[in-house]
Design an enzyme around this catalytic site. Structure first.
Site, PDB file in Angstrom:
ATOM      1  N   CYS A  80       0.832  -1.208   0.000  1.00  0.00           N
ATOM      2  CA  CYS A  80       0.000   0.000   0.000  1.00  0.00           C
ATOM      3  C   CYS A  80       0.863   1.253   0.000  1.00  0.00           C
ATOM      4  O   CYS A  80       1.797   1.368   0.811  1.00  0.00           O
ATOM      5  CB  CYS A  80      -0.916   0.004   1.232  1.00  0.00           C
ATOM      6  SG  CYS A  80      -1.978   1.464   1.336  1.00  0.00           S
ATOM      7  N   CYS A 169      -6.480   1.468  -0.571  1.00  0.00           N
ATOM      8  CA  CYS A 169      -6.354   0.483   0.504  1.00  0.00           C
ATOM      9  C   CYS A 169      -6.360  -0.941  -0.053  1.00  0.00           C
ATOM     10  O   CYS A 169      -7.150  -1.271  -0.935  1.00  0.00           O
ATOM     11  CB  CYS A 169      -7.490   0.670   1.505  1.00  0.00           C
ATOM     12  SG  CYS A 169      -7.397  -0.422   2.932  1.00  0.00           S
ATOM     13  N   GLN A 295     -18.134 -10.908  12.146  1.00  0.00           N
ATOM     14  CA  GLN A 295     -16.691 -10.943  11.943  1.00  0.00           C
ATOM     15  C   GLN A 295     -16.318 -10.230  10.645  1.00  0.00           C
ATOM     16  O   GLN A 295     -16.944 -10.438   9.606  1.00  0.00           O
ATOM     17  CB  GLN A 295     -16.196 -12.389  11.897  1.00  0.00           C
ATOM     18  CG  GLN A 295     -16.298 -13.117  13.225  1.00  0.00           C
ATOM     19  CD  GLN A 295     -15.231 -12.703  14.221  1.00  0.00           C
ATOM     20  OE1 GLN A 295     -14.363 -11.881  13.930  1.00  0.00           O
ATOM     21  NE2 GLN A 295     -15.295 -13.263  15.411  1.00  0.00           N
ATOM     22  N   TYR A 324     -22.437 -14.281  24.806  1.00  0.00           N
ATOM     23  CA  TYR A 324     -21.922 -13.171  23.985  1.00  0.00           C
ATOM     24  C   TYR A 324     -22.042 -13.583  22.515  1.00  0.00           C
ATOM     25  O   TYR A 324     -21.069 -13.611  21.765  1.00  0.00           O
ATOM     26  CB  TYR A 324     -20.476 -12.829  24.360  1.00  0.00           C
ATOM     27  CG  TYR A 324     -20.255 -12.690  25.855  1.00  0.00           C
ATOM     28  CD1 TYR A 324     -20.540 -11.493  26.512  1.00  0.00           C
ATOM     29  CD2 TYR A 324     -19.800 -13.758  26.606  1.00  0.00           C
ATOM     30  CE1 TYR A 324     -20.365 -11.372  27.879  1.00  0.00           C
ATOM     31  CE2 TYR A 324     -19.622 -13.650  27.975  1.00  0.00           C
ATOM     32  CZ  TYR A 324     -19.903 -12.458  28.615  1.00  0.00           C
ATOM     33  OH  TYR A 324     -19.732 -12.347  29.964  1.00  0.00           O
ATOM     34  N   CYS A 417     -10.672 -12.192  21.082  1.00  0.00           N
ATOM     35  CA  CYS A 417      -9.983 -11.328  20.121  1.00  0.00           C
ATOM     36  C   CYS A 417      -8.875 -10.519  20.801  1.00  0.00           C
ATOM     37  O   CYS A 417      -8.223  -9.697  20.161  1.00  0.00           O
ATOM     38  CB  CYS A 417     -10.974 -10.390  19.427  1.00  0.00           C
ATOM     39  SG  CYS A 417     -11.890  -9.323  20.550  1.00  0.00           S
TER      40      CYS A 417
END
Length: 461
Positions: A80, A169, A295, A324, A417
């Protein structure tokens, strides 16, 4: 060492999240003194010049000024052109194999510190796609420097205010970049101001884009204040004229007059189409709205959930709690092979979406409850045989964890995570009679330091 002075050192260790450690040695009359300095963004093996920004008795921090020698892990050029300026990616100078090695070692180091008995660490599972993997992006309006021209993109590295145009990007499909170009050029041509966080004045705030990996459906939301009356018809027409790989199925205008720099909706107006997309994962179909938790790497999520399902093991005639549960992805994945699955999620919109998705997939053995796990599990009459945990980044409320442990289930699968939050909760779980049998890292975020971890725990006799 003195605050505000420059030093040279080598990064000898990496800590999650994205922190390099320099052990700086000073020779004094009373001997050699070693000071541990934390360097955000440093990569293992780099020789750097750094500025000491904080100094306390037990905590020193520095900021990289120059990289004098590259790390042995840095073996490629970034793909990038905005890498190093944009704060989105951190690891683009490493081949993907080296990224996985670094992340694997960080996760294992964290787990090894807290897991006191032998366990099977199963390495790291890579993302099926290294580039163009994200299915959701949130962009900000602003300027690249004070008084500069209007920008639309991500925050400049290390800056709360400055924005970098990210229309090249590489971690998103090129559809995102083409959409950004059209939106930015339109508002620049109309001389419409962005919302200034300091003065609390202005109009343009954010752009949100979701694009399903499998179906190619795209929704776009432009977030503004209510301080101006702008006609969006021309902009919508230009967006719909784009020749994209995917299909725009919805465009929204979200009004947000809140003071905090976060995306929320005081009011949402649908300018075109609908406010949701459909995505497909592991043979299941999911309806995803703009703010639904899902996700961000669809193909990576399949790898994560396949590993979680493997760890869950035999579920026939079992009642499973998915705590959760978000929009119920894991709940529905397990419902196909379990007697019953109960999902609990604090965000009501996510629970509504989970119920709708269960109907969409013809699953009748799912129950979903909206509310805080700490309170809701007291109201559920069912008692679980197995528990799956997938909490937010900060882990599980200690009181909720106590109630979860009190169920005394034979097996738990913990998906995290943030490995440091997982480690904290594993200490408690082990103290209360659970043993970690297996653990595996799963990379959902190539080019960045983020990583998921899955653990299988079993209750000791």
């Amino acid at each position: 060492m003195k605050k505000g002075q420059e030093y040279i050192g080598t990064i000898e260790e990496m800590k999650f999240p994205n922190k390099g450690i320099v052990n700086y040695e000073e020779v004094r009359e009373d001997g050699v003194i070693t000071t541990k300095v934390t360097i955000p963004g440093g990569i293992l093996g780099q020789k750097i010049k750094f500025l000491l920004t904080k100094k306390k008795s037990k905590k020193c921090e520095g900021r990289v000024i120059d990289i004098l020698e590259k790390s042995q892990y840095e073996d490629k050029n970034p793909v990038c052109p905005k890498f190093g300026i944009c704060g989105g990616c951190t690891y683009q100078t490493m081949s993907y194999g080296n990224q996985l090695e670094v992340k694997k070692n960080m996760v294992k180091s964290i787990l090894d510190e807290v897991i006191k008995e032998d366990y099977d660490f199963q390495g790291i599972i890579g993302s099926p796609e290294e580039l163009e993997y994200r299915n959701k992006m949130e962009y900000s309006f602003g300027d690249q420097y004070k008084g500069g021209e209007l920008c639309l993109g991500l925050h400049k590295k290390g800056s709360f205010y400055d924005i970098v145009n990210t229309n090249e990007c590489k971690i998103v499909n090129d559809d995102y970049n083409r959409i950004l170009d059209v939106i930015l050029e339109y508002f620049k041509s109309q001389n419409i101001p962005y919302y200034h966080k300091m003065s609390k004045e202005g109009y343009l705030r954010h752009v949100l884009i979701r694009r399903a990996r499998r179906t190619g459906e795209i929704i776009i939301a432009i977030v503004t204040t209510t301080t101006m009356d702008v006609d969006f018809k021309i902009l919508c027409d230009r967006l719909l004229e784009l020749n994209l790989l995917g299909d725009i199925v919805g465009i929204m205008h979200i009004y947000n007059d809140g003071l905090a720099d976060m995306v929320r909706s005081d009011k949402t107006e649908i300018l075109y189409g609908r406010d949701y997309i459909y995505e497909e994962i592991l043979g299941l179909k999911f309806k995803i709205s703009l703010f639904s938790f899902f996700q961000t790497n669809s193909l990576g999520a399949e790898k994560l959930y396949e590993k979680a399902r493997e760890y869950v093991g035999e579920t026939k005639d079992k009642l499973v709690f998915d705590l959760y549960s978000g929009t119920g992805t894991i709940t529905q994945m397990l419902a196909k092979v379990a007697k019953k699955v109960v999902g609990v999620e604090i965000i009501e919109e996510a629970v509504d979406a989970a119920k709708e998705n269960a109907d969409l997939n013809g699953l009748e053995n799912c129950d979903f409850y909206a509310g805080d796990v700490l309170k809701v599990i007291d109201e559920i009459e069912d008692k679980p045989d197995l528990i799956v945990l997938d909490p937010p980044r900060d882990g599980i409320n200690p009181h909720a964890l106590d109630k979860i442990i009190n169920y005394g289930v034979e097996r738990m699968v913990y998906i995290s995570c943030k490995p440091t939050s997982l480690a904290r909760d594993l200490i408690v779980l082990q103290e209360r009679g659970y043993k970690v049998l297996k653990a595996c890292a799963v990379d959902m975020f190539p080019g960045t330091y983020h990583v998921e971890t899955v653990c299988l725990l079993s209750k000791k006799p």
